[in-house]
Write a protein that holds these residues in place. Structure first.
Motif, short mmCIF file in Angstrom:
data_model
loop_
_atom_site.label_atom_id
_atom_site.label_comp_id
_atom_site.label_asym_id
_atom_site.label_seq_id
_atom_site.Cartn_x
_atom_site.Cartn_y
_atom_site.Cartn_z
N MET A 95 0.83 -1.21 0.00
CA MET A 95 0.00 0.00 0.00
C MET A 95 0.86 1.25 0.00
N PHE A 96 1.90 1.27 0.82
CA PHE A 96 2.79 2.43 0.84
C PHE A 96 3.48 2.62 -0.51
N SER A 149 2.49 1.78 -3.39
CA SER A 149 1.56 2.16 -4.45
C SER A 149 1.16 3.63 -4.38
N THR A 150 1.55 4.32 -3.33
CA THR A 150 1.21 5.74 -3.22
C THR A 150 2.36 6.64 -3.64
N LYS A 151 3.32 6.10 -4.35
CA LYS A 151 4.45 6.93 -4.73
C LYS A 151 4.10 7.97 -5.78
N ALA A 182 -4.32 12.42 -5.82
CA ALA A 182 -3.15 11.85 -5.14
C ALA A 182 -3.27 12.01 -3.63
N LEU A 190 2.19 10.58 -5.46
CA LEU A 190 2.24 11.93 -4.88
C LEU A 190 3.68 12.46 -4.77
N LEU A 207 -5.62 9.49 -2.27
CA LEU A 207 -4.95 8.19 -2.23
C LEU A 207 -4.12 8.06 -0.96
N VAL A 208 -3.39 9.10 -0.62
CA VAL A 208 -2.56 9.08 0.58
C VAL A 208 -3.43 9.03 1.84
N LEU A 244 -4.44 5.61 2.38
CA LEU A 244 -3.32 4.85 2.95
C LEU A 244 -3.22 5.07 4.45
#
Length: 148
Positions: A36-37, A39-41, A67, A43, A70-71, A74
């Motif tokens: 999950m972390f 996949s948030t790259k 974005a 931003l 999305l974070v 997370l």
């Protein structure tokens, strides 16, 4: 080779740091949380792309909002995971955040390098196309002129 060696050393160091932190974080996080972390790259890539000289990308406001949402998702996932997962640690979160930041540098740095010197091997190959198989004497296949 068309770029200076120090450019490749920087790329290698960032790539090594990213992979090391990603793999090391698995000792402190479970795999779904790490995934999950990672996949948030998007931003950090967007933010770095807006500030790195040579790129200075501009994104529409709705892409930044997407974005950020999305974070936030997370963060909610992580808060729920701390209650249920026995293999969850703040050290792992810090490590995977460091890996995501390095990943954002890596992609943007590669693009800056390619824009500085576009006549790299990749572009040469794309100009020539891919000629892979050549039939020889009816039935034999030989690999010739491979350019990837």
């Amino acid at each position: 080779m068309v770029n200076p060696w120090k450019t490749y050393v920087k790329l290698s160091a960032v790539l090594m740091g990213s992979h090391g932190l990603t793999k090391g974080s698995l000792a402190f996080l479970n795999y779904p949380a790490q995934l999950m972390f990672k996949s948030t790259k998007v931003l950090p890539v967007m933010v770095m792309g807006a500030f790195i000289p040579g790129l200075r990308r501009k994104y529409p406001a709705h892409e930044y909002v997407s974005a950020i949402l999305l974070v936030l998702g997370l963060i909610l996932f992580t808060l729920a995971d701390t209650q249920t997962s026995p293999s969850f640690s703040v050290i792992g979160v810090i490590m995977v955040i460091g890996a995501v930041v390095m990943d954002s540098f890596l992609g943007n740095l590669q693009e800056v390098i390619f824009n500085m010197n576009p006549e790299t091997t990749q572009e040469k190959y794309s100009k020539h196309g891919i000629r892979v198989l050549r039939l020889d004497s009816g039935r034999q296949h030989h690999w010739r002129n491979m350019s990837f």
